[in-house]
Enzyme design. Structure first.
Site, PDB file in Angstrom:
ATOM      1  N   ARG A  46      42.455  78.108  56.217  1.00  0.00           N
ATOM      2  CA  ARG A  46      43.639  78.955  56.352  1.00  0.00           C
ATOM      3  C   ARG A  46      43.870  79.744  55.074  1.00  0.00           C
ATOM      4  O   ARG A  46      44.210  80.900  55.104  1.00  0.00           O
ATOM      5  CB  ARG A  46      44.851  78.089  56.688  1.00  0.00           C
ATOM      6  CG  ARG A  46      45.817  78.811  57.568  1.00  0.00           C
ATOM      7  CD  ARG A  46      46.967  77.970  58.069  1.00  0.00           C
ATOM      8  NE  ARG A  46      46.894  76.573  57.732  1.00  0.00           N
ATOM      9  CZ  ARG A  46      47.275  75.611  58.536  1.00  0.00           C
ATOM     10  NH1 ARG A  46      47.699  75.906  59.731  1.00  0.00           N
ATOM     11  NH2 ARG A  46      47.246  74.357  58.152  1.00  0.00           N
ATOM     12  N   GLU A 130      31.441  62.306  68.106  1.00  0.00           N
ATOM     13  CA  GLU A 130      31.619  60.893  67.719  1.00  0.00           C
ATOM     14  C   GLU A 130      32.854  60.660  66.863  1.00  0.00           C
ATOM     15  O   GLU A 130      33.534  59.636  66.981  1.00  0.00           O
ATOM     16  CB  GLU A 130      30.361  60.399  66.977  1.00  0.00           C
ATOM     17  CG  GLU A 130      30.402  58.948  66.558  1.00  0.00           C
ATOM     18  CD  GLU A 130      30.531  57.994  67.744  1.00  0.00           C
ATOM     19  OE1 GLU A 130      31.625  57.448  67.908  1.00  0.00           O
ATOM     20  OE2 GLU A 130      29.557  57.826  68.494  1.00  0.00           O
ATOM     21  N   GLY A 135      36.972  57.194  64.442  1.00  0.00           N
ATOM     22  CA  GLY A 135      36.426  57.649  63.153  1.00  0.00           C
ATOM     23  C   GLY A 135      34.960  57.278  63.005  1.00  0.00           C
ATOM     24  O   GLY A 135      34.116  57.701  63.818  1.00  0.00           O
ATOM     25  N   ILE A 137      33.390  54.581  63.537  1.00  0.00           N
ATOM     26  CA  ILE A 137      32.810  53.568  64.444  1.00  0.00           C
ATOM     27  C   ILE A 137      31.962  54.236  65.528  1.00  0.00           C
ATOM     28  O   ILE A 137      32.451  55.105  66.250  1.00  0.00           O
ATOM     29  CB  ILE A 137      33.912  52.745  65.152  1.00  0.00           C
ATOM     30  CG1 ILE A 137      34.935  52.220  64.159  1.00  0.00           C
ATOM     31  CG2 ILE A 137      33.311  51.619  65.971  1.00  0.00           C
ATOM     32  CD1 ILE A 137      36.168  51.617  64.829  1.00  0.00           C
ATOM     33  N   GLY A 188      45.405  60.216  53.760  1.00  0.00           N
ATOM     34  CA  GLY A 188      44.589  61.134  54.591  1.00  0.00           C
ATOM     35  C   GLY A 188      44.343  60.613  55.988  1.00  0.00           C
ATOM     36  O   GLY A 188      43.473  61.106  56.700  1.00  0.00           O
ATOM     37  N   LYS A 206      42.623  59.875  72.547  1.00  0.00           N
ATOM     38  CA  LYS A 206      41.420  59.035  72.401  1.00  0.00           C
ATOM     39  C   LYS A 206      41.222  58.156  73.636  1.00  0.00           C
ATOM     40  O   LYS A 206      40.086  57.955  74.092  1.00  0.00           O
ATOM     41  CB  LYS A 206      41.547  58.182  71.145  1.00  0.00           C
ATOM     42  CG  LYS A 206      41.451  59.004  69.855  1.00  0.00           C
ATOM     43  CD  LYS A 206      41.938  58.201  68.669  1.00  0.00           C
ATOM     44  CE  LYS A 206      41.760  58.944  67.353  1.00  0.00           C
ATOM     45  NZ  LYS A 206      42.488  58.311  66.245  1.00  0.00           N
ATOM     46  N   GLY A 304      40.411  58.557  57.926  1.00  0.00           N
ATOM     47  CA  GLY A 304      40.073  58.815  56.516  1.00  0.00           C
ATOM     48  C   GLY A 304      38.917  59.790  56.433  1.00  0.00           C
ATOM     49  O   GLY A 304      38.072  59.861  57.342  1.00  0.00           O
TER      50      GLY A 304
END
Ligand SMILES: NC(=O)C1=CN([C@@H]2O[C@H](COP(=O)(O)OP(=O)(O)OC[C@H]3O[C@@H](n4cnc5c(N)ncnc54)[C@H](O)[C@@H]3O)[C@@H](O)[C@H]2O)C=CC1
Ligand SMILES: N[C@@H](CC=O)C(=O)O
Ligand code: NA
Length: 428
Positions: A46, A130, A135, A137, A188, A206, A304
């Protein structure tokens, strides 16, 4: 080694920053694994003028995302902007330009994934995601590939790091909700608008993606029954503790006996002995149950920058290899076209904590309301406290609609002063 593949990056925030770092730090290994070097062709943000802690030439930054993805020779696009627009238009423009896309954008996939998959197919390119669920995993790939020969009937887990972090801090350290949310944002984990986390929108997106993959049918975020954690009180957390339980925000997708899909996200009490109870901080964990494999558990960092970037890079290697070999990976699988049933049809259990008058006949009157709705009580605990008493009731499994109607009628009883804690119970 094949000729270099040009990569366009959309977004350079919590996730994008680590994507750039890993692209540069692991450049040689990535090239060896793909069979072609990757070249960063540009980064759309941005505010290109902002000073960023990324080891790349400033000239790579641009505010013109459309110009970047439609540039001649772009092979691969990584979308880590988030949200619906301009992410959707940029991904579609990338496909049109013949590029494959890797995205972490669960909100977009759960709202309009069908349009994206159709466009990828039309242009003969890949769409991999993925990072969108759990995240770091590996969860999307196992469902899309490893379990493609099995019949999955249930997916249950913790899929939002921010809310798990908040609930964990409230439970373990008595932290306030706001304090814990600020910490999760600083680390984060939270979405650009953390309402998406705390109101359960992120987990619902999700859950929709997991249900689509698990049951080979299209499930949208709007199909998911969603409750966030904003109504979870310190009393709920204490009530759970008193029962030997912990409060977690769960995402559950299951096939009913009549082959309909139930998908829900809500806080629930689970026993401290349950494996999900020990999922702390921003970690995620997901159980998958399937006919032949039985129960599988996936655990790891669900949020994260670096963990999410790991999943993005894994997908990037896959789509880049496909590019080098001139092939496409797997597309969308929604052939089953199953109906999604309403929350009221879901079989659940309730924990109900009532503040009642401490006098004769109260327990019988309360039990009668449960009986009227055909809800069977599993345990009752009563504590006298002077003029009033607390009744803690845990039910057996019943239709959610019946449980909810029972609580509505309990609130109407004169002897019930307050419903001090109300939560579903899972995992027994
Ligand atoms: N942060 C996390 O732990 C995880 C995030 N994700 C997903 O990854 C994506 C990115 O998340 P974060 O990095 O946390 O977000 P962020 O807010 O930290 O970064 C977003 C980036 O996109 C850029 N951007 C925003 N609007 C833009 C526009 N119109 N044109 C060009 N650039 C624009 C911003 O400048 C910023 O660099 C989201 O889809 C999120 O849901 C997925 C898994 C974990
Ligand atoms: N905000 C999300 C980020 C990862 O998907 C979360 O907290 O889980
Ligand atoms: Na993942």
């Amino acid at each position: 080694m094949s000729k270099p593949l040009n990569v366009a990056l959309l977004g350079c925030g919590a996730v994008g920053t680590d994507v750039v770092r890993l692209l540069i730090e692991h450049a040689d290994d990535l090239a060896a694994r793909i069979g072609a070097p990757l070249e960063l062709a540009g980064i759309a943000v941005r505010r290109p003028e902002k000073v960023r802690d990324v080891p790349v030439d400033k000239s790579l930054f641009t505010a013109d995302g459309k110009g970047l993805v439609t540039k001649e020779g772009i092979d691969l696009v990584i979308e880590v902007i988030g949200g619906i627009e301009p992410a959707r238009s940029l991904i579609l423009a990338a496909f049109e330009n013949g590029a494959s896309v890797v995205t972490a954008n669960k909100a977009l996939l759960a709202e309009d994934g069908g349009t994206l998959f159709a466009a990828a197919e039309k242009h003969g390119v890949d769409l991999y995601f993925e990072a969108a669920v759990g995240g770091a995993i590996p969860l999307v790939r196992p469902l899309r590939e490893s379990l493609a020969g099995d019949k999955v009937h249930k997916v249950l887990g913790i899929v939002n790091g921010t809310t798990n972090y908040i609930l964990d801090k409230m439970d373990s350290y008595g932290a306030s909700y706001t304090e814990a949310l600020d910490e999760a944002t600083a680390l984060g984990y939270a979405e650009p608008d953390p309402t998406a986390d705390v109101e359960g929108f992120d987990a619902a997106a999700k859950a929709a993606i997991l249900a689509s993959l698990a049951f080979h049918t299209r499930v949208l975020a709007s199909d998911v029954h969603r409750e966030g954690i904003t109504d979870v009180t310190a009393t709920d957390v204490a009530s759970a503790k008193a029962m030997g339980c912990v409060v977690k925000l769960l995402a559950i997708a299951e096939l009913s006996e009549d082959n309909r899909v139930g998908v829900r996200v809500h806080p629930a009490m689970i026993p401290r002995s349950h494996p999900l109870a020990s999922v702390r901080e921003a970690y995620n964990a997901v159980f998958v149950e399937s006919a032949a494999a039985g129960q599988l558990m996936f655990y790891g960092q669900g949020a994260g920058g670096a963990p999410t970037a790991s999943a993005v890079l894994g997908d990037l290697v896959t789509v880049a290899r496909n590019r080098v070999q001139g092939i496409r990976g797997i597309g969308e699988s929604t052939y089953a076209q199953l109906e999604v049933h309403p929350m009221g049809d879901t079989r659940t259990r309730y924990h109900v904590s009532l503040d009642v008058d401490d006098k004769a006949g109260v327990l019988a009157a309360v039990a009668d309301v449960f009986a009227q709705h055909d809800v069977s009580i599993q345990t009752v605990r009563q504590e006298g406290r002077g003029e009033d008493a607390q009744l803690v009731i845990v039910t057996h499994e019943a239709a959610d609609a019946a449980l909810s109607a029972t609580v509505d009628d309990l609130r109407e009883l004169d002897i019930v002063r307050d419903v001090s804690s109300l939560m579903r119970v899972e995992g027994e």
